[in-house]
Motif scaffolding. Structure first.
Motif, PDB file in Angstrom:
ATOM      1  N   CYS A  93       0.825  -1.207   0.000  1.00  0.00           N
ATOM      2  CA  CYS A  93       0.000   0.000   0.000  1.00  0.00           C
ATOM      3  C   CYS A  93       0.863   1.263   0.000  1.00  0.00           C
ATOM      4  O   CYS A  93       1.813   1.364   0.774  1.00  0.00           O
ATOM      5  N   THR A  94       0.515   2.201  -0.863  1.00  0.00           N
ATOM      6  CA  THR A  94       1.145   3.510  -0.828  1.00  0.00           C
ATOM      7  C   THR A  94       0.625   4.258   0.392  1.00  0.00           C
ATOM      8  O   THR A  94      -0.345   3.826   1.043  1.00  0.00           O
ATOM      9  N   GLU A  95       1.230   5.386   0.713  1.00  0.00           N
ATOM     10  CA  GLU A  95       0.756   6.195   1.838  1.00  0.00           C
ATOM     11  C   GLU A  95      -0.684   6.641   1.604  1.00  0.00           C
ATOM     12  O   GLU A  95      -1.508   6.606   2.519  1.00  0.00           O
ATOM     13  N   GLU A  96      -0.993   7.051   0.380  1.00  0.00           N
ATOM     14  CA  GLU A  96      -2.360   7.479   0.058  1.00  0.00           C
ATOM     15  C   GLU A  96      -3.349   6.327   0.226  1.00  0.00           C
ATOM     16  O   GLU A  96      -4.431   6.497   0.786  1.00  0.00           O
ATOM     17  N   GLU A  97      -2.987   5.142  -0.257  1.00  0.00           N
ATOM     18  CA  GLU A  97      -3.862   3.977  -0.106  1.00  0.00           C
ATOM     19  C   GLU A  97      -4.061   3.627   1.362  1.00  0.00           C
ATOM     20  O   GLU A  97      -5.179   3.303   1.783  1.00  0.00           O
TER      21      GLU A  97
END
Length: 129
Positions: A93-97
């Motif tokens: 997961c990215t930070e945004e996700e």
């Protein structure tokens, strides 16, 4: 105030669970929750086959857009309607996700979540296998 000690060996065990099980995505990104149609999954969501969480169901997984075989974080939810606490793995997961997953988990007044991010520290009390 007591702080969480982030144990690298704990994360290795989660990685082993992930690698030794197959991940089934049964709720793709953008799909609606089966019971609450206003809740839309921000990333792929599924479970690890042949595992058991505290609810005796397979361990839940949020799978983001980054290809990886490591668990990035765990979300722990407390649900007063179901009267349970569940651990959910966040993988790739990215930070945004990650932030969108937390928003998804916190949408109702009945369920809230905390996030524990992966660390590399080894507490003095921890033993290597």
């Amino acid at each position: 105030m007591q702080q969480l000690e982030n144990n690298a060996f704990f994360w290795q065990k989660l990685d082993t669970l992930l690698l030794s099980s197959s991940c089934t995505i049964d709720r793709p990104k953008g799909s609606a929750h089966y019971k609450f149609t206003n809740l839309i999954y921000p990333v792929d969501y599924g479970f690890l086959s042949d595992t058991f969480g505290s609810d005796q169901k397979p361990i839940d997984v949020f799978k983001g857009s980054i290809a990886t075989n490591n668990v990035d974080a765990i979300a722990i939810t407390a649900d007063i309607l179901k009267k349970d606490c569940i651990v959910k793995l966040l993988v790739g997961c990215t930070e945004e996700e990650t932030m969108r997953i937390l928003e998804f988990l916190d949408q109702t007044e009945f369920q809230k979540a905390i996030l524990v991010r992966r660390g590399n520290d080894t507490p003095l009390w921890s033993n290597n296998d």
